[in-house]
Design an enzyme around this catalytic site. Structure first.
Site, mmCIF file in Angstrom:
data_model
loop_
_atom_site.group_PDB
_atom_site.id
_atom_site.type_symbol
_atom_site.label_atom_id
_atom_site.label_comp_id
_atom_site.label_asym_id
_atom_site.label_seq_id
_atom_site.Cartn_x
_atom_site.Cartn_y
_atom_site.Cartn_z
ATOM 1 C CG LEU A 281 13.881 -23.692 4.352
ATOM 2 C CD1 LEU A 281 15.292 -23.344 4.223
ATOM 3 C CD2 LEU A 281 13.612 -24.346 5.786
ATOM 4 C CG ASP A 282 8.338 -20.309 7.955
ATOM 5 O OD1 ASP A 282 7.577 -20.912 6.940
ATOM 6 O OD2 ASP A 282 8.222 -20.118 9.052
ATOM 7 N NE ARG A 283 8.852 -12.616 3.250
ATOM 8 C CZ ARG A 283 8.235 -11.906 2.298
ATOM 9 N NH1 ARG A 283 9.311 -11.276 1.786
ATOM 10 N NH2 ARG A 283 6.935 -11.562 1.820
#
Length: 253
Positions: free
Chosen positions: A64-66
């Site tokens: 997951l993206d930050r």
């Protein structure tokens, strides 16, 4: 079921599902999933927290993206994580994200638009995302030549797993993701900050459904929208959406 080593520790991540071989946790926005070349100067990662939290080896099954919150699937050994990763690659994992975009898109729409793999990976590959509009709102704030600023709440179902797929597909559709500083609409992001108090990207990994690699049973997990999302729903007059049955969103989209 194993007990979390420090269940009340402020750094511990909420556990949505746990069994002998895997877990799904609720990653907060702003926390990087793991160390990478992008993590310059960073020292706090979800993977390190989870290894401490579970007191055992933890391997990410996906990323997951930050800036994205919500369901993060991990295995407790590399073989399990690899099998789960193959399930993602073969598109047998159902994922639904919540997003807030600029404008009012159609009730159901699909973006079928090839995407490259990000920096250093110029080859474009097929990418498809289905979207369902769940709610709309309008603020009396001029934007882009319009007298008002419109927003919509979306359920997003990516059928492929390309780099920043939902964010880039919404940009392609001209319904940019609110709070996205890389692919979003700067004017709409400023309005969201000033009028709605939004200081993050509004993308949340809401539901995750997959076949358990050991039991063969179906696992369905929901990450409830966090307090920031709930404040936004209240501000825009939206009822918190009920967790979907993914099949209810896919037909005819």
């Amino acid at each position: 079921m194993r007990q979390v080593a420090e269940p009340d520790a402020p750094w511990a991540l909420p556990v949505l599902h746990e069994d002998a071989v895997l877990a799904v946790v609720d990653k907060p926005a702003g926390l990087m999933a793991h160390a990478s070349p992008m993590a310059r100067g960073e020292s706090d990662f979800a993977l390190d927290r989870l290894r401490r939290q579970f007191g055992r080896d933890v391997v990410l099954a996906h990323r997951l993206d930050r800036a994205t919150s919500g369901c993060l699937l991990v295995g407790f050994d590399r073989a399990v994580a690899a099998e789960l990763g193959r399930a993602f690659m073969s598109r047998t994992v159902d994922k639904t994200y919540l997003a807030v975009c600029r404008g009012w898109p159609e009730a159901r729409f699909t973006v079928d638009h090839p995407l490259d793999g990000g920096p250093g990976k110029p080859e474009k590959k097929p990418a498809l995302t289905r979207f369902v509009r769940l709610a709309t709102a309008e603020l009396p704030v001029p934007s882009g030549g319009f007298e008002t600023s419109r927003f919509a709440l979306l359920a997003c179902m990516p059928e492929t797993g390309r780099w920043r797929q939902i964010r880039r597909h919404l940009k392609h559709a001209m319904h940019h993701l609110v709070g996205d500083s890389s692919h979003g609409d700067g004017r709409r992001n400023r309005i969201a900050r000033m009028e709605l108090g939004v200081h993050r990207m509004l993308l949340h990994a809401w539901t995750l459904g997959f076949v358990h690699p050991s039991s063969g049973e179906r696992v369905e997990v929901v990450a409830p929208p966090d307090a920031e999302w709930m404040r936004l729903f209240a501000r825009l007059g939206w009822a918190p959406p009920l967790p979907p049955q993914v099949t209810a969103f896919t037909g005819g989209a």
